[in-house]
Design a protein around this motif. Structure first.
Motif, mmCIF file in Angstrom:
data_model
loop_
_atom_site.group_PDB
_atom_site.id
_atom_site.type_symbol
_atom_site.label_atom_id
_atom_site.label_comp_id
_atom_site.label_asym_id
_atom_site.label_seq_id
_atom_site.Cartn_x
_atom_site.Cartn_y
_atom_site.Cartn_z
ATOM 1 N N ASP A 76 -4.941 2.567 4.488
ATOM 2 C CA ASP A 76 -4.243 1.540 5.282
ATOM 3 C C ASP A 76 -5.227 0.402 5.593
ATOM 4 O O ASP A 76 -4.891 -0.783 5.496
ATOM 5 C CB ASP A 76 -3.800 2.086 6.651
ATOM 6 C CG ASP A 76 -2.817 3.228 6.552
ATOM 7 O OD1 ASP A 76 -2.138 3.330 5.522
ATOM 8 O OD2 ASP A 76 -2.743 4.013 7.524
ATOM 9 N N GLY A 117 -7.709 8.660 5.912
ATOM 10 C CA GLY A 117 -6.542 7.801 6.143
ATOM 11 C C GLY A 117 -6.877 6.332 5.925
ATOM 12 O O GLY A 117 -6.094 5.437 6.250
ATOM 13 N N LYS A 128 0.838 -1.202 0.000
ATOM 14 C CA LYS A 128 0.000 0.000 0.000
ATOM 15 C C LYS A 128 0.873 1.252 0.000
ATOM 16 O O LYS A 128 1.831 1.344 0.759
ATOM 17 C CB LYS A 128 -0.918 -0.020 1.228
ATOM 18 C CG LYS A 128 -1.812 1.190 1.343
ATOM 19 C CD LYS A 128 -1.303 2.180 2.344
ATOM 20 C CE LYS A 128 -1.836 3.569 2.114
ATOM 21 N NZ LYS A 128 -1.472 4.509 3.186
HETATM 22 MG MG MG Z 1 -2.198 7.601 5.927
#
Ligand code: MG
Ligand code: ASP
Length: 469
Positions: free
Chosen positions: A214, A211, A7
């Motif tokens: 992830d 975010g 990732k």
């Molecule tokens: Mg991040």
């Protein structure tokens, strides 16, 4: 041959040079004989900009959306011109990008008309950044002679309908992955998937929260029974302290899932907090690595990090907090006070970072972000109006400008007395006044509340203990 989910975060795909580095990493792992699935973030700043555009549309301004769409298309075209030499491929890619951004503008247009945005609409609008990067990377890998295809995250990551913070439906996701990804992977093809995005069972786009790419990588790791998940970012790994505060901070080589969970909670924004869950169930190790220093080993996160007795691994700090105290003799032995306290806090949607109550039961104290103090105090005074009138509760006190400093490491579980006494001796030597203390029940962290002006000294003092051993 292992299956790896790689990732790449926003700064790792920020422009053509960054995406070339990413392609290099993918190529190296493939050449080493691994099966690779790439998960990408949007280019840095893109998700923020998309959000800004929608917010402006709510208040009647369409120009921000237009500018944002224009800017994103420019960045995509600029990267594309360096990454994809074939005119035909480039045109196809840019046509796709224009379509995505036209979709964004029409969502903004409807937001403008309604002067309102729902979480569902916001998800639709902010999900535009990742697919652009996915198609850039896949096209670039093809120009390098590596078979690759951009896959729509909506087709493989299935979630519930908690827009803005969706939770994965793992069984459904697993079966989609088995049908749509596994055959490609088996052929040696590299699927590239936009992180952050999923869709409900009926196909409505969702996002996993800011975010969230992830988390996407971890979900796909679980669904594909991957051997490892590697999070490529712009730091060398999880650090033993904030390097801006502690010049001697170093990369932590190994952390357990529990330890990293506490870290995410106490201020070190290394990972989307829900990332660990899907990996824990399958014991899939996670690595944090730096795209800009690919040879640095990074941090490995796994089930059991074999803690060494009496050792600490990291210290974190959170500031901008306030301590609230509900105190009075009338609380002793009365059931329900804690429940009512936290109900009152919940009405303000305030996040409680730490709670502590001594067994004398004469006060409960807890820490919340300072911005929520006014609401929480009023809400508590209302909830306990009767007890306050009867003087069973003396007061709802607030103390602003505090911070939480957390010392972390599963090694303290195996030698608590030794570690805590060293901690407190070190703090005492620095004249740090401790206002409250709590130990997480996972026993791998101790948090202390100190005045904001003492945070830095406390962090430095504890870090000395981290590196001493
Ligand atoms: Mg991040
Ligand atoms: N692009 C999304 C964000 O900025 C997801 C991510 O980068 O992880 O929040």
């Amino acid at each position: 041959m292992s299956t790896l989910i790689l990732k790449f975060g926003g700064t790792s795909v920020a422009d053509a040079d960054a995406i070339k580095r990413v392609a290099d990493i993918v190529r190296t792992q493939r050449a080493a004989g691994h099966r690779v699935v790439a998960v990408v973030s949007a280019m840095s700043g893109v998700t923020d900009a998309l959000t800004r555009g929608v917010r402006a549309a709510v208040s009647g301004d369409q120009s921000v959306c237009r500018d944002v769409a224009h800017e994103i298309l420019l960045r995509t075209a600029e990267a594309c011109s360096q990454l994809v030499p074939s005119h035909k491929e480039r045109e196809a890619l840019l046509a796709g990008a224009r379509k995505i951004m036209a979709g964004y503008e029409s969502v903004c247009q409807s937001v403008l008309v309604l002067a309102e945005v729902t979480p569902r609409v916001l998800d639709r609008a902010t999900a535009c950044g990742e697919p652009l990067v996915a198609s850039l990377l896949a096209a670039h890998l093809r120009t390098l002679g590596i078979e690759s295809r951009a896959i729509q995250a909506e087709d493989v990551v299935v979630t519930d309908d908690t827009y803005q913070n969706a939770a994965p439906l793992l069984d459904e996701t697993r079966s989609r992955c088995a049908h749509q990804l596994a055959p490609l992977i088996a052929q040696g093809m590299i699927p590239v998937i936009g992180g952050f995005i999923g869709a409900t069972l009926s196909g409505v786009p969702t996002t996993l929260g800011r975010g969230g790419s992830d988390f996407s990588a971890a979900i796909l790791g679980n669904a594909l029974a991957a051997d490892e998940v590697w999070i490529w970012t712009d730091v060398d790994g999880v650090m033993s302290a904030d390097p801006r505060l502690v010049p001697g901070a170093k990369v932590i080589p190994v952390l357990s899932y529990a330890e990293v969970g506490e870290l995410a909670y106490f201020g070190a924004a290394v990972l989307h907090p829900r990332t660990i869950r899907p990996l824990m169930d399958e014991h899939i190790p996670l690595w944090i690595k730096n795209t800009f220093h690919p040879d640095v080993e990074g941090t490995r996160i796994e089930s059991d990090s074999s803690p060494i007795r009496g050792t600490l691994k990291a210290v974190t700090d959170v500031r901008g907090l306030s301590l609230i105290t509900v105190e009075g003799r009338g609380m002793l032995g009365v059931p329900g006070i804690a429940a009512r306290t936290f109900e009152a806090v919940a009405r303000c949607q305030a996040n409680v970072l730490m709670i502590s109550q001594a067994s004398s039961e004469q006060s409960i104290c807890f820490v919340i972000p300072s911005r929520d103090v006014a609401c929480v105090q009023a809400s508590l005074e209302q909830a306990f109006a009767l007890e306050i009138a009867r003087r069973e509760i003396d007061r709802v006190g607030t103390l602003d400008c505090v911070g939480i400093v957390t010392a972390l490491g599963a090694g303290m579980r195996l030698g608590v007395a030794g570690v805590t006494s060293r901690l407190f001796t070190a703090l005492d030597a620095q004249d740090v006044n401790i206002i409250a203390i709590a130990q997480g029940s996972s026993e791998c962290s101790v948090s202390i509340v100190v005045q904001e002006q003492d945070v830095e000294r406390a962090v430095l003092a504890i870090h000395e203990e981290v590196i001493k051993q």
